[in-house]
Motif scaffolding. Structure first.
Motif, PDB file in Angstrom:
ATOM      1  N   CYS A 412     -11.449  32.916  -9.459  1.00  0.00           N
ATOM      2  CA  CYS A 412     -11.720  34.618 -10.211  1.00  0.00           C
ATOM      3  C   CYS A 412     -10.064  35.213  -9.926  1.00  0.00           C
ATOM      4  N   ASN A 413      -9.315  36.687 -10.055  1.00  0.00           N
ATOM      5  CA  ASN A 413      -8.912  36.987  -9.426  1.00  0.00           C
ATOM      6  C   ASN A 413      -8.786  37.653  -8.361  1.00  0.00           C
ATOM      7  N   ASP A 418     -14.161  39.406 -14.581  1.00  0.00           N
ATOM      8  CA  ASP A 418     -13.139  38.746 -15.260  1.00  0.00           C
ATOM      9  C   ASP A 418     -14.129  37.263 -14.658  1.00  0.00           C
ATOM     10  N   GLU A 419     -14.881  37.188 -15.348  1.00  0.00           N
ATOM     11  CA  GLU A 419     -16.223  35.426 -14.908  1.00  0.00           C
ATOM     12  C   GLU A 419     -15.446  33.653 -15.425  1.00  0.00           C
ATOM     13  N   PRO A 477     -13.128  42.174  -2.775  1.00  0.00           N
ATOM     14  CA  PRO A 477     -13.401  43.096  -4.393  1.00  0.00           C
ATOM     15  C   PRO A 477     -14.024  42.387  -4.983  1.00  0.00           C
ATOM     16  N   ASP A 478     -15.127  42.921  -5.994  1.00  0.00           N
ATOM     17  CA  ASP A 478     -16.693  42.148  -6.399  1.00  0.00           C
ATOM     18  C   ASP A 478     -16.685  40.554  -6.974  1.00  0.00           C
ATOM     19  N   ALA A 479     -15.853  40.959  -7.560  1.00  0.00           N
ATOM     20  CA  ALA A 479     -15.390  39.178  -8.402  1.00  0.00           C
ATOM     21  C   ALA A 479     -15.470  38.098  -7.644  1.00  0.00           C
ATOM     22  N   LEU A 483     -18.294  35.507  -6.675  1.00  0.00           N
ATOM     23  CA  LEU A 483     -17.879  34.319  -6.510  1.00  0.00           C
ATOM     24  C   LEU A 483     -18.894  33.565  -6.222  1.00  0.00           C
ATOM     25  N   ILE A 484     -18.962  33.718  -4.671  1.00  0.00           N
ATOM     26  CA  ILE A 484     -19.280  33.458  -3.798  1.00  0.00           C
ATOM     27  C   ILE A 484     -20.840  33.303  -3.568  1.00  0.00           C
ATOM     28  N   LYS A 485     -21.024  33.935  -4.278  1.00  0.00           N
ATOM     29  CA  LYS A 485     -23.234  34.013  -4.119  1.00  0.00           C
ATOM     30  C   LYS A 485     -23.096  33.069  -5.643  1.00  0.00           C
TER      31      LYS A 485
END
Length: 847
Positions: A412-413, A418-419, A477-479, A483-485
């Motif tokens: 991710c950025n 963006d996924e 940050p959300d992304a 992604l970690i989850k």
């Protein structure tokens, strides 16, 4: 002016001493002892002569950054750049050390002394005189733009780290400008924010680390902040500059504005702002204003004197040695970047002892995250360093394990929902034994000038309604969280590495990861350092320089009201006062070994105000590998007099201690009067309360297993003099030069010294007394300082000889009792030629 006059104005100051010698010999012929003669100040006499040879226009030119050189009189112009963690302002190929908050994370002043020296040497190799740095801003909110440049959230830790950095600078021909004085916090509307503060908070909390860096560190320049305090711009603030910095703390070198950071020439001059950088108000307004009588010429003389004093004491006027260019980005400095980055890394979670990895048994690692394949070194800032290389975590892991065991995906950025690359990262995690997720921030999310509307910033019209950080939150940050989850669903063995300046909360994923390493922009060798911690090649020893909250609701509300910060405070003081538990506490940090604290004792549990209180305890390494522990002491109060609000606890000592497996060391922390200071707003003075006190000792602000109580009884006020910062004129003597000795005379007792009392400093070279300073015409307030300039014994100055000379300065109050005489001397080493006086303990450190 005749040629002979120009020569005398330049570097030959022997004639300045002649009146002093005649007075000394005359008085001694009457049978008086030499030390009872009031010393005449050779440095000030020299400045009198220089100023006497200058026109008013030339004096004014000394106050403006484009004109402060004077070829006619051989006075160089200041040259410099930003440099809190390496040479900035677009210079390329210089060493990039950990950012300031990363230096604080080492909790290792001796190491940071070496870092400050290395950065200054690289600046000296460019032929420059000055570095804008270190930065002493406190981290009031993790989301402020210049969080990477802050010294952390605690004034005591910040003071010890910045003191060490400046001491390192002062071993070179480059001096630092400490910044930003004071209360520099939010970037939004930074030029027009008017912060409200009571005087006690300004001096006791916001000022603590400034006092320490100026007095013990020997700082030679102070940069004023952009913001306002109590209705005045910092660069125009008489209370901050003249009343506190000058009259109380004893600073008499030059002050300057941040770039264009004032607008009223009269107010700035009255406040004792000396140097105008980034605008041209002084050079435009002062010539006509002085001539017409609108501005007092004595204010210009005073400011010019402060600038010239700095140029003499730093060595600019009398000449400095050439530093070879080979020190720039040298192998030695690269290793120091690595070492300082390594020791700044903080291990915060190690569930099931997932770390360290076993290199030989490790099958595969998925290296994922926006900071895995790149390495951010700082937020967006004027202090950005552009090194010749940088080592990201992905590269370091491949170098150690080989490409075949590494499965890399960016995933991710840094701050985008963006996924598109999630699936690729999830596949890498599925096929790997472990996941190392390298998360955090970069210069697109935090930095100087973020969310700054320049027009509104300069003219007003904005309020602080949001933090500076681009995503507006302390949470990662959300992304990255998302992604970690997702990765945790396919691989439970996740080690999270966070690289940032301002701390990021990882609370949303704290139960999805087994390991957590925090890295505060650790420098160009960061990947190598991080991997060495992951692999167990180094046992992590860093501690948090700032608390990490669980979410934004735990942070002190955004406001311009900074009153009562002493006890309401920021960071752990705030969490304590609000009874809030952060995710990770100030001072926290794990190790691959374990430590046990025991057997606390006090030298005197029923002491007098002003007595030294010694706290002794045992620290044992109860694990199976060597490790370093940062033992921390916090001070609390019970019922005290005066009955004033106090913080629940405050850091008052720490030490980084190396222990072998099974080894126990006895550790002693000494509390001095300075450690008890509170600021009395009515009297405008520091004082030490009497009453009940508690000390707590442990490995973090929330892990303090040892506690002991003691009592301070009211006692008569007495001074406690120390001497530090031995300097010479010329700063870099050559063989045969007559040498004038100078030092800082500091009073950190409970009472002021008084006019009429004899203040005496004796200077020794290789145990032979060569110079004395004596004065009955000065007084030093509690917490104050006086710059002392000595005269040669019997009117004869010591002449420099080639080789190493041991210099000692010893202070005493004549016929006056003081609290503690064990701290009345300091030692230094002078190497001739091309050397200056370096404190003995630092000379040993850097040899």
């Amino acid at each position: 002016m005749k040629k002979s006059d120009i020569v005398s104005v330049k570097f030959k100051f022997e004639s300045f001493l002649l009146p002093s010698i005649m007075v000394l010999l005359s008085v001694c012929s009457w049978g008086c002892t030499p030390e009872m003669v009031e010393t005449e100040d050779a440095l000030e006499q020299r400045l009198d002569t220089i100023l006497g040879s200058m026109s008013m226009q030339e004096k004014i030119e000394q106050l403006y950054y484009k004109t402060d050189g004077n070829e006619r009189l051989g006075i160089p112009q200041f040259t410099g750049s930003d440099g809190p963690h390496g040479i900035g302002n677009g210079a390329k190929g210089f060493s990039s050390f950990p950012v300031t908050i990363g230096m604080a994370a080492t909790w290792d002043p001796a190491l940071i002394t070496r870092v400050g020296r290395a950065i200054a040497l690289e600046q000296a190799a460019r032929g420059r005189d000055r570095i804008a740095g270190p930065t002493l801003d406190l981290l009031i909110d993790p989301r402020i733009g210049r969080a990477p440049e802050t010294i952390g959230e605690d004034p005591f830790l910040g003071g010890r780290i910045s003191e060490a950095f400046v001491k390192g600078q002062n071993t070179t021909s480059v001096f630092g400008t400490i910044k930003h004085y004071n209360l520099n916090t939010y970037e939004t509307n930074r030029r027009t924010n008017n912060y409200l503060s009571d005087q006690r908070s300004l001096v006791e909390f916001w000022g603590y680390h400034w006092k320490r860096t100026i007095q013990a560190g020997g700082a030679l320049s102070v940069m004023c902040a952009y913001n306002w305090v109590n209705g005045d711009k910092c660069a125009e603030n008489k209370f901050l500059i003249k009343d506190v910095l000058r009259d109380h703390w004893g600073f008499d070198y030059y002050t300057m504005c941040d770039w264009g950071g004032f607008s009223d020439t009269q107010k700035a001059l009255n406040a004792e702002l000396d140097f105008c950088e980034g605008n041209d108000l002084y050079i435009k307004e002062l010539p006509e204003g002085v001539e017409s009588g609108r501005f007092d010429s004595s204010l210009v003389n005073r400011a010019s004197r402060n600038v010239l004093r700095t140029k003499v004491v730093s060595g600019m006027i009398d000449g400095k040695p050439i530093t070879p260019k080979r020190v720039i980005d040298s192998e030695e400095h690269r290793e120091l970047v690595y070492e300082s980055g390594l020791k700044s890394l903080v291990l915060l979670k190690n569930e099931e002892n997932i770390l360290p990895f076993n290199k030989n048994e490790l099958k595969s690692v998925a290296v994922i995250g926006p900071n895995a394949g790149v390495l951010p070194l700082d937020g967006h800032s004027s202090s950005n360093v552009l090194p010749s290389y940088r080592i990201p975590v992905e590269k370091a892991l491949k170098d150690m394990l080989g490409d075949e065991r590494i499965n890399y995906s960016k995933g991710c950025n840094i701050n985008s929902r963006d996924e598109n690359k999630f699936d690729e990262a999830i596949e890498a995690a599925k096929i790997s034994e472990y996941v190392v997720f390298v998360a955090g921030l970069d210069s697109t999310l935090e930095g100087e000038g973020y969310f700054l509307n320049k027009e509104a910033d300069e003219k007003g019209g904005g309020a602080i309604t949001r933090p500076d950080r681009a995503n507006g939150t302390v949470v990662l940050p959300d992304a990255q969280i998302d992604l970690i989850k997702e990765l945790a669903k396919v691989n439970p063995n996740i080690i999270l590495v966070v690289i940032s300046g301002g701390p990021c909360s990882v609370t949303p994923v704290i139960n999805d990861i087994k390991g957590l390493v925090y890295a505060f922009y650790p420098g160009q060798e960061a990947g190598r350092a991080i991997v060495d911690v992951l692999m167990g090649n180094y046992n992590p020893s860093g501690k948090l320089p700032a608390s990490i909250p669980k979410d934004d609701s735990q942070i002190i509300p955004i406001s311009t009201d900074f009153r009562n910060m002493v006890y309401k405070g920021v960071g752990y003081r705030w969490f304590d006062s609000q009874n809030i538990e952060p995710e990770f506490a100030f001072g926290a940090g794990l190790s691959y070994t374990s430590f046990e604290y025991s057997n606390i004792s006090l030298n005197n549990a029923d002491a007098n105000v002003g007595d030294l209180v010694e706290v002794t305890f045992d620290l044992k390494n109860t694990g199976e590998i060597p490790g370093e522990e940062v033992a921390q002491l916090y001070l609390s109060t019970g019922e005290i007099s005066p009955n004033i609000p106090m913080p629940e606890k405050q850091l008052r000592n720490f030490k980084k201690i190396q222990l072998s497996p099974g080894e126990t060391k006895s550790v002693t922390f000494t509390l001095t009067p300075e450690d008890f200071y509170v600021y009395n707003q009515e009297s405008g003075a520091y004082q030490v309360p009497s009453g009940v006190f508690f000390v707590e000792v442990g490995g973090a602000s929330d892990y303090l297993p040892l506690k002991s109580e003691f009592f301070l009884k009211a006692a008569n006020d007495q001074p406690d003099l120390t001497v530090s910062n031995i300097r010479t004129m010329p700063a870099y003597p050559k063989e045969g030069d007559e040498v004038v000795f100078m030092a800082s005379l500091i009073n950190n007792g409970t009472g002021a010294t008084k006019n009429g009392e004899g203040h005496l400093i004796r200077f020794y070279v290789d145990d032979k007394e060569v110079a004395r300073y004596y004065s009955k015409s000065i007084s030093i307030p509690v917490g104050g300082m006086k710059q002392a300039c000595a005269q040669g014994v019997q009117g004869i100055n010591w002449k420099a000889v080639n080789g190493d000379s041991n210099i000692t300065a010893r202070v005493e109050l004549v016929n006056v009792d003081e609290l503690n005489i064990s701290n009345n001397s300091c030692q230094g080493l002078l190497k001739v030629p091309d050397g200056r006086v370096i404190p003995s303990e630092i000379a040993e450190l850097i040899k």
